[in-house]
Design an enzyme around this catalytic site. Structure first.
Site, mmCIF file in Angstrom:
data_model
loop_
_atom_site.group_PDB
_atom_site.id
_atom_site.type_symbol
_atom_site.label_atom_id
_atom_site.label_comp_id
_atom_site.label_asym_id
_atom_site.label_seq_id
_atom_site.Cartn_x
_atom_site.Cartn_y
_atom_site.Cartn_z
ATOM 1 N N TYR A 1 7.387 22.282 8.102
ATOM 2 C CA TYR A 1 7.632 21.082 7.299
ATOM 3 C C TYR A 1 8.769 20.264 7.891
ATOM 4 O O TYR A 1 8.656 19.043 8.079
ATOM 5 C CB TYR A 1 7.950 21.483 5.858
ATOM 6 C CG TYR A 1 8.283 20.326 4.954
ATOM 7 C CD1 TYR A 1 7.283 19.489 4.453
ATOM 8 C CD2 TYR A 1 9.596 20.069 4.569
ATOM 9 C CE1 TYR A 1 7.580 18.432 3.621
ATOM 10 C CE2 TYR A 1 9.904 19.003 3.737
ATOM 11 C CZ TYR A 1 8.901 18.199 3.261
ATOM 12 O OH TYR A 1 9.202 17.138 2.435
ATOM 13 N N GLY B 1 5.252 9.262 -5.307
ATOM 14 C CA GLY B 1 4.261 8.231 -5.048
ATOM 15 C C GLY B 1 3.793 7.546 -6.312
ATOM 16 O O GLY B 1 3.684 6.312 -6.366
ATOM 17 N N SER C 1 -0.984 10.194 -6.518
ATOM 18 C CA SER C 1 -1.565 10.893 -7.669
ATOM 19 C C SER C 1 -0.508 11.573 -8.528
ATOM 20 O O SER C 1 -0.752 11.898 -9.695
ATOM 21 C CB SER C 1 -2.603 11.921 -7.211
ATOM 22 O OG SER C 1 -1.995 12.923 -6.419
ATOM 23 N N SER C 2 0.707 11.779 -7.967
ATOM 24 C CA SER C 2 1.773 12.452 -8.717
ATOM 25 C C SER C 2 3.111 12.172 -8.039
ATOM 26 O O SER C 2 3.177 11.550 -6.977
ATOM 27 C CB SER C 2 1.522 13.971 -8.780
ATOM 28 O OG SER C 2 1.566 14.538 -7.476
ATOM 29 N N GLY C 3 4.164 12.653 -8.668
ATOM 30 C CA GLY C 3 5.481 12.671 -8.049
ATOM 31 C C GLY C 3 6.048 11.319 -7.670
ATOM 32 O O GLY C 3 5.869 10.313 -8.359
ATOM 33 N N LEU D 1 0.858 -1.181 0.000
ATOM 34 C CA LEU D 1 0.000 0.000 0.000
ATOM 35 C C LEU D 1 0.896 1.233 0.000
ATOM 36 O O LEU D 1 1.793 1.349 0.839
ATOM 37 C CB LEU D 1 -0.916 0.007 1.218
ATOM 38 C CG LEU D 1 -1.927 1.159 1.333
ATOM 39 C CD1 LEU D 1 -3.171 0.695 2.077
ATOM 40 C CD2 LEU D 1 -1.341 2.380 2.042
ATOM 41 N N SER E 1 12.637 13.184 4.108
ATOM 42 C CA SER E 1 13.242 14.267 3.325
ATOM 43 C C SER E 1 14.613 14.533 3.916
ATOM 44 O O SER E 1 14.860 14.217 5.088
ATOM 45 C CB SER E 1 12.378 15.540 3.440
ATOM 46 O OG SER E 1 13.061 16.674 2.919
#
Length: 283
Positions: free
Chosen positions: A156, A19, A15-17, A10, A143
């Protein structure tokens, strides 16, 4: 309950990038890939990429909002009901927040912590019983900002620091029940993550008053660094390595630059090297 013999992973935020790239790459590696996103209506790019790679039959799109406990529970329950197993979770969903604490709304800082930290905790908690059963693994995209604090990224970086501490603490405990825990530290990645922050630069600078000159210097440097960024596919390679490794490392970086950058912090016992370096970004 239907049971599959294929290993099931999972992945959040697909949806982008990174992932999206990781979901396609995991399917290419033979994993049945449950690709989750907050809004499944944004799945077209993922499905097109999976079809182009010839792995559409191994990708299942599911709705998951990592900040909503009910959504997390429903998604995990559905995965087990449909596939009968869960062998790995890749915590990738995240959101940036540019600004300094005096000028930001506290609500925005809390929201950044919800998606970047508590969302990771919620998904990991819900997955652990199933990962214990399969001898699986937890892989979390953090990150370089989870190791080195960076100007105008207080919220962040604080969330990513928290994730790193959480996972570093969990790793030896999870290992006692057969679950491997790893973190992946990307540097600059040319993906929609940056664009998705929808920054109105003039408005942001105007809102930062006395901090505007330093913020402008930081943004100028950041934009230049993203000009030499990795692709999402490149950044996803270590994730697949951790999925398939016999003995996955706890911490991996996605590039030589990221390793050098985080190494500055890990070898900096008194903090002077890191603070001196980042101060130079806004001088």
């Amino acid at each position: 309950m239907s049971v599959t013999t294929e290993k099931t992973v999972l992945i959040t935020g697909t949806s982008s990038g990174i992932g999206l790239a990781a979901a396609v790459a995991a399917a290419q590696a033979g994993w049945l890939t449950v690709a989750t996103m907050r809004d499944p209506r944004k799945a077209d790019a993922l499905l097109a990429a999976a079809a182009e790679a010839g792995v559409a039959d191994l990708v299942r799109v599911r709705q998951l909002d990592v900040t909503d406990p009910a959504s997390v529970a429903a998604c995990l329950d559905a995965v087990i009901a449909e596939h009968g197993r869960l062998d790995a979770v890749v915590n990738n969903a995240g959101a940036g927040l540019v600004g300094t604490v005096e000028q930001l709304d506290l609500a925005d800082i809390r929201a950044a912590m919800e998606v970047n930290y508590f969302g990771v905790v919620a998904v990991t908690k819900a997955a652990m019983p199933h990962l214990r059963a399969s001898g699986g693994r937890v892989i979390t995209v953090t990150s370089v900002g989870g190791v080195v604090g960076q100007p105008f990224n207080e919220a962040y970086c604080a969330a990513k620091f928290a994730v790193e501490g959480f996972m570093e603490s969990l790793a030896p405990v999870a290992a006692t029940v057969g679950v491997a825990v790893s973190v992946v530290e990307p540097g600059a990645v040319a993906s929609e993550f940056v664009a998705s922050q929808d920054i109105d630069l003039p408005a942001l600078l105007a809102a930062h008053g006395p901090y505007a000159p330093a913020l402008e210097s930081y943004i100028d440097r950041a934009l230049k660094s993203f000009g030499n960024a990795q692709t999402s596919a490149e950044a996803a390679v270590p994730i697949i390595g951790l999925l398939t490794a016999d003995n996955p490392a706890f911490r991996v970086q996605t590039s030589g630059w990221a390793s050098e950058f985080t190494g500055t912090k890990l070898a900096d016992l008194d903090g002077s090297a890191v603070v001196g370096m980042t101060a130079g970004w806004i001088a």
